[in-house]
Design an enzyme around this catalytic site. Structure first.
Site, PDB file in Angstrom:
ATOM      1  N   ASP A 249      -1.757   0.273   1.085  1.00 11.64           N
ATOM      2  CA  ASP A 249      -2.029  -0.867   1.971  1.00 11.64           C
ATOM      3  C   ASP A 249      -1.145  -2.071   1.643  1.00 11.64           C
ATOM      4  OD1 ASP A 249      -4.116   0.833   1.095  1.00 11.64           O
ATOM      5  OD2 ASP A 249      -5.650  -0.365   2.068  1.00 11.64           O
TER       6      ASP A 249
ATOM      7  N   ASP B 223      -4.285  -9.071  -0.831  1.00  7.68           N
ATOM      8  CA  ASP B 223      -4.598  -9.228   0.593  1.00  7.68           C
ATOM      9  C   ASP B 223      -4.314 -10.613   1.147  1.00  7.68           C
ATOM     10  OD1 ASP B 223      -5.289  -6.615   1.215  1.00  7.68           O
ATOM     11  OD2 ASP B 223      -7.264  -6.858   0.317  1.00  7.68           O
TER      12      ASP B 223
HETATM   13  N1  GLY Z   1      -6.893  -2.548   3.031  1.00  5.60           N
HETATM   14  C1  GLY Z   1      -8.137  -1.904   3.101  1.00  5.60           C
HETATM   15  C2  GLY Z   1      -8.306  -0.899   4.165  1.00  5.60           C
HETATM   16  O1  GLY Z   1      -7.402  -0.455   4.825  1.00  5.60           O
HETATM   17  O2  GLY Z   1      -9.437  -0.525   4.354  1.00  5.60           O
END
Ligand code: GLY
Length: 389
Positions: A175, A113
């Site tokens: 993601d 992230d």
């Molecule tokens: N990347 C985490 C979500 O979309 O909740």
């Protein structure tokens, strides 16, 4: 005069009785939303703790998080978008202050992230101001992110923790496609093609292994890091392993559209349009998905504004890359109109300073259900800005 009156009168009467309501232009809508966003952002910027970042609102109090939380880049990014739209210096000052909080994340090598965190904050700062320090931070962060790449798997590892009895060896979530934007931007800026190679390998491997024949995507694929074989395909935030978790589908649409922007690789465009067409056939009338397309409780189920906002932003960009993008643009418009209605857009001074209501963070984790979320706000403003341009 009488002649003019007799000509105009029939039109005036027709207008009064035709029953058609005046529809707000998208320009007016964007002005209205950004004016409300500016008020909300100012409220948030004045109330936020000096070391923490906004996460959600529980109806009475603001929920905050440490900058390590995956969402720490979204509020600074939202402030940059408000600054861009309004040109007001106070938002630049707030944005610089909130962006600086996220800087230590540039060293993080055990969480994908870092891409979201740094690209949405320092990436926006660099885009709007050309600030050389912002560029350096992006560079360091891109190298940190790329250090999680395993050439045998062909992907960057997403998570380094275990959840609810999992025993993942090399988990990759859909993601993660979003984090490739940092790598692609820095590869271009710094002329470091190896960063782009990592991103392209990750996208190609994801395209091969994350998708089902109907172009919905699994949330998580766990790989054997020693030989690159697939151990399992699962969900963490969706309804079931084989269901279509709405935000995962949004990341998938946005991720491949963005990769096409940088590479002009036709296979990415083809994947993005297949995902987009699947979404057009499955989205509800108002354009806002339920938190999982396959929840058995639909229509008595929560909607997820964040997924709609991410999709809208991607649909607008994708519309530019195809011959006839009108169906993508009209879905984006429908989503933005619904999100700008009283049902979703918060009254200034309410909602803890967040712009949108009604998102779902993690339903199976029983966390952040039907609440405001910082990424819904960020992608909503990004989409509106793109639509206006
Ligand atoms: N990347 C985490 C979500 O979309 O909740």
């Amino acid at each position: 005069m009488t002649k003019l009156f007799s000509k105009v009168l029939p039109f005036a009467i027709a207008l009064l009785f035709c029953g058609c309501e005046h529809q707000e232009s998208m320009n007016d809508l964007a002005d209205r939303v950004f004016s409300s966003a500016a008020q909300q952002c100012e409220l948030m910027a004045q109330s936020i703790d000096s070391l923490r970042t906004p996460r959600s609102f529980d109806g009475t109090k603001l929920i905050t998080a440490r900058p390590k939380w995956w969402c720490s880049g979204f509020f600074p990014g939202t402030l940059w978008l408000v600054y861009e739209y309004t040109g007001e210096e106070k938002f630049r000052t707030f944005a610089e202050r909130e962006t600086a909080k996220v800087e230590p994340m540039k060293w993080v090598t055990d969480d994908h992230d870092v891409g979201f965190q740094i690209n949405c904050s320092f990436g926006q700062q660099y885009r709007l101001t050309g600030d050389s320090h912002a560029r350096e931070v992006m560079h360091t962060a891109a190298r940190s992110l790329a250090s999680g790449f395993n050439p045998t798997v062909g992907c960057i590892r997403s998570w380094y923790f275990q959840l609810r009895g999992s025993s993942w060896q090399f988990p990759v979530i859909i993601d993660n496609m979003m984090n490739l934007e940092l790598l692609m931007s820095v590869a271009e800026l710094e002329n470091e093609p190896e960063l782009a190679h990592v991103a392209v390998s990750h996208a190609n491997t994801t395209m091969k292994n994350h998708y089902r024949p109907d172009f919905t995507t699994f949330h998580l694929v766990d790989y054997n890091p020693a030989d690159g074989s697939i151990i399992d395909r699962q969900t963490v935030q969706g309804y079931a392993d084989d269901s279509a978790w709405a935000r995962g589908q949004a990341w998938s649409l946005y991720g491949f559209t963005m990769m096409y922007r940088f590479t002009r690789d036709a296979s990415y465009l083809e994947r993005a349009t297949s995902v987009a067409d699947m979404l057009l056939s499955r989205l509800p009338e108002d354009g806002i998905p339920y938190w999982d397309f396959d929840s058995p409780k639909i229509p008595d189920e929560y909607k997820d504004a964040s997924a709609a906002a991410v999709m809208a932003s991607a649909f607008i960009e994708l519309a530019d890359y195809v011959q006839d993008g009108s169906s993508y643009l009209s879905m984006a418009e429908r989503q933005l109109r619904t999100l700008s209605s009283d049902e979703y857009l918060a009254e200034p001074g309410t909602n803890g300073g967040f712009i949108l209501k009604h998102s779902v963070g993690n339903m199976p984790g029983n966390s952040e259900i039907d609440v405001p979320l910082s990424y819904a706000d960020y992608y909503f403003l990004e989409a509106l800005g793109k639509f206006k341009k």
